[in-house]
Design a protein around this motif. Structure first.
Motif, PDB file in Angstrom:
ATOM      1  N   VAL A 145       7.301  -1.914 -33.317  1.00 52.63           N
ATOM      2  CA  VAL A 145       6.241  -2.759 -32.767  1.00 52.63           C
ATOM      3  C   VAL A 145       6.641  -4.237 -32.817  1.00 52.63           C
ATOM      4  O   VAL A 145       6.430  -4.987 -31.852  1.00 52.63           O
ATOM      5  CB  VAL A 145       4.918  -2.513 -33.514  1.00 52.63           C
ATOM      6  N   GLN A 192       9.640  -5.478 -32.782  1.00 53.17           N
ATOM      7  CA  GLN A 192      10.668  -5.713 -31.767  1.00 53.17           C
ATOM      8  C   GLN A 192      10.032  -5.903 -30.392  1.00 53.17           C
ATOM      9  O   GLN A 192      10.460  -6.758 -29.610  1.00 53.17           O
ATOM     10  CB  GLN A 192      11.647  -4.539 -31.734  1.00 53.17           C
ATOM     11  N   THR A 193       8.998  -5.128 -30.108  1.00 52.92           N
ATOM     12  CA  THR A 193       8.296  -5.276 -28.831  1.00 52.92           C
ATOM     13  C   THR A 193       7.521  -6.585 -28.780  1.00 52.92           C
ATOM     14  O   THR A 193       7.496  -7.259 -27.741  1.00 52.92           O
ATOM     15  CB  THR A 193       7.356  -4.076 -28.608  1.00 52.92           C
ATOM     16  N   SER A 212       9.720  -9.226 -27.707  1.00 56.71           N
ATOM     17  CA  SER A 212      10.344  -9.055 -26.393  1.00 56.71           C
ATOM     18  C   SER A 212       9.567  -9.846 -25.337  1.00 56.71           C
ATOM     19  O   SER A 212       8.598 -10.550 -25.643  1.00 56.71           O
ATOM     20  CB  SER A 212      10.358  -7.576 -26.016  1.00 56.71           C
ATOM     21  N   LEU A 257       4.504  -7.536 -23.384  1.00 54.29           N
ATOM     22  CA  LEU A 257       3.466  -6.978 -24.239  1.00 54.29           C
ATOM     23  C   LEU A 257       2.675  -5.909 -23.491  1.00 54.29           C
ATOM     24  O   LEU A 257       1.984  -5.092 -24.099  1.00 54.29           O
ATOM     25  CB  LEU A 257       2.524  -8.071 -24.740  1.00 54.29           C
ATOM     26  N   GLN A 288       8.513  -0.028 -22.448  1.00 53.00           N
ATOM     27  CA  GLN A 288       8.132   0.925 -23.494  1.00 53.00           C
ATOM     28  C   GLN A 288       7.207   2.022 -22.976  1.00 53.00           C
ATOM     29  O   GLN A 288       7.325   3.184 -23.400  1.00 53.00           O
ATOM     30  CB  GLN A 288       7.466   0.179 -24.658  1.00 53.00           C
ATOM     31  N   GLU A 325       2.390  -2.160 -24.285  1.00 53.21           N
ATOM     32  CA  GLU A 325       3.751  -1.955 -24.765  1.00 53.21           C
ATOM     33  C   GLU A 325       3.786  -1.725 -26.277  1.00 53.21           C
ATOM     34  O   GLU A 325       4.593  -0.940 -26.781  1.00 53.21           O
ATOM     35  CB  GLU A 325       4.614  -3.177 -24.419  1.00 53.21           C
ATOM     36  N   LEU A 326       2.900  -2.401 -26.991  1.00 55.05           N
ATOM     37  CA  LEU A 326       2.867  -2.238 -28.449  1.00 55.05           C
ATOM     38  C   LEU A 326       2.498  -0.810 -28.820  1.00 55.05           C
ATOM     39  O   LEU A 326       3.110  -0.202 -29.712  1.00 55.05           O
ATOM     40  CB  LEU A 326       1.878  -3.211 -29.066  1.00 55.05           C
ATOM     41  N   ALA A 329       5.408   1.544 -27.951  1.00 59.73           N
ATOM     42  CA  ALA A 329       6.514   1.423 -28.906  1.00 59.73           C
ATOM     43  C   ALA A 329       6.216   2.217 -30.170  1.00 59.73           C
ATOM     44  O   ALA A 329       7.093   2.900 -30.724  1.00 59.73           O
ATOM     45  CB  ALA A 329       6.766  -0.044 -29.238  1.00 59.73           C
TER      46      ALA A 329
END
Length: 386
Positions: A17, A19-20, A23, A26, A31, A247-248, A251
């Protein structure tokens, strides 16, 4: 208090999480499709579409199958209300099929009888939603054969059942359904905090669910009514919703699904231990349908009240007083005030109502220790006077 369910978040999950978070994306990044690929790899389904909840996934599944006013959706009365509410969101009418007293799932015999009557009355359902309660797969082949005979579409509500198997194949492969739905709520087998997914082998249904999940908007030129105006261009071609997963969440899901088989195997070890330690108490223990492997989201006992000098409510309360966070899954949907206002009455589905009078969900989560499980067993043994 020992809870009835609990997620496990490891450093691996946290790192995924974080790492995302660090990135560029979001939401609507790499992911989400990666998590969908992981779900397809696990189940063998051709398509997977993740959503912000299993309720949202049920809704877009109904929409994709064309459910609307004048249609009927049938489901089990022993389920969370979302299994029925998804039909109401579409303007359809709801009815229920009583449960099998051994599996607690929708009963194929009751279904056959009800379909025969509904055909005579001209009230066949458009969609049937069998629910894999506790992670125990329904008798899907029998249900599927009936659905084909009567022209009914099937959405498997497998919110409890990821990691389970039916006839040796993973739940979610859609062999006996049009669409299967999973839940990733924190008390479920794997979690994305909140989240769900709809899986299908049908290209058209996947495309429709993708549209309904994201405002009805497309950038696919083949679906547009005119040529694109440029790289920025999109069209809204359906009335959709904002049901996207972040994305969180995705992931976290990618990290969790790597341990899915381990999680379910540990649940089975705990269930085997419960089965041994509770065998001599005045209880009915969970039944395992042949040729199935349960996801074991829940471990439900039924009190044999004729052999116990306490009521259902007293046993439940006393377990809580001893620090055992038992729960009850579920209150029959047709007895809820909203559904009573739609015309349902107590007495409509007697097996479901009898189940509700005696069922208790004991703590079941894969990180549960033997010491915690012994505490549950000892408390229950003491309360039941054994």
């Amino acid at each position: 208090m020992i809870p009835y369910g609990r997620q496990e978040i490891t450093q691996q999950d946290i790192d995924a999480v974080v790492q995302t978070l660090q990135s560029d994306f979001l939401t609507q990044g790499p992911q989400v499709p990666a998590f969908e690929q992981a779900l397809m790899a696990h189940t063998g389904a051709k398509h997977a579409l993740v959503a912000n909840s299993a309720t949202s996934a049920l809704h877009i599944a109904c929409l994709a199958l064309g459910l609307g006013p004048g249609d009927w959706l049938w489901t089990s009365p022993i389920t969370f209300v979302a299994s029925a509410n998804c039909g109401l969101y579409c303007g359809a009418q709801i009815d229920f099929v009583d449960i099998d007293p051994k599996t607690y799932n929708l009963c194929p015999k009751a279904l056959a009888d009800k379909l025969a009557v509904a055909k005579e009355q001209g009230k066949l359902p458009k969609i049937l939603v069998p629910v894999h309660l506790c992670g125990q797969p329904c008798e899907m082949e029998a249900i599927y054969n009936l659905a084909r005979e009567y022209g009914v579409k099937i959405i498997e509500d497998a919110s409890h059942a990821i990691g389970g198997k039916y006839q040796g194949a993973p739940v979610g492969n859609c062999q006996y359904s049009d669409i299967t739905v999973f839940s990733f709520h924190p008390v479920k087998i794997i979690t994305t905090a909140e989240g769900g997914a709809a899986l299908t082998n049908n290209d058209d249904l996947a495309q429709k669910m993708s549209l309904y999940r994201s405002h009805g908007i497309t950038r696919d030129q083949s679906l547009m009514t005119e040529l694109s105006h440029g790289g920025w261009y999109y069209q809204q071609i359906e009335l959709g919703y904002n049901y996207r997963m972040t994305e969180l969440q995705a992931a976290l899901g990618i990290s969790q699904i790597q341990r899915l088989d381990e999680f379910v195997a540990k649940r089975h070890k705990l269930a085997e231990r419960y089965n041994t330690q509770l065998a001599n108490l005045p209880l009915t223990l969970p039944y395992q349908l042949p040729n199935t492997y349960s996801g074991l989201h829940l471990y439900v006992i039924r009190l044999q009240l004729d052999n116990i000098n306490k009521s259902h409510a007293e046993v439940f309360r006393q377990l809580h007083e001893k620090g055992i966070g038992v729960n009850l899954h579920y209150i029959p949907v047709h007895t809820q005030p909203y559904y009573q206002n739609l015309g349902f009455r107590v007495g409509d589905f007697p097996e479901a109502e009898q189940y509700y009078k005696v069922a208790i969900s004991l703590p079941m989560f894969h990180t549960m220790t033997h010491e915690q499980q012994d505490q549950v067993v000892n408390a229950l043994t003491e309360i039941l006077g054994q």
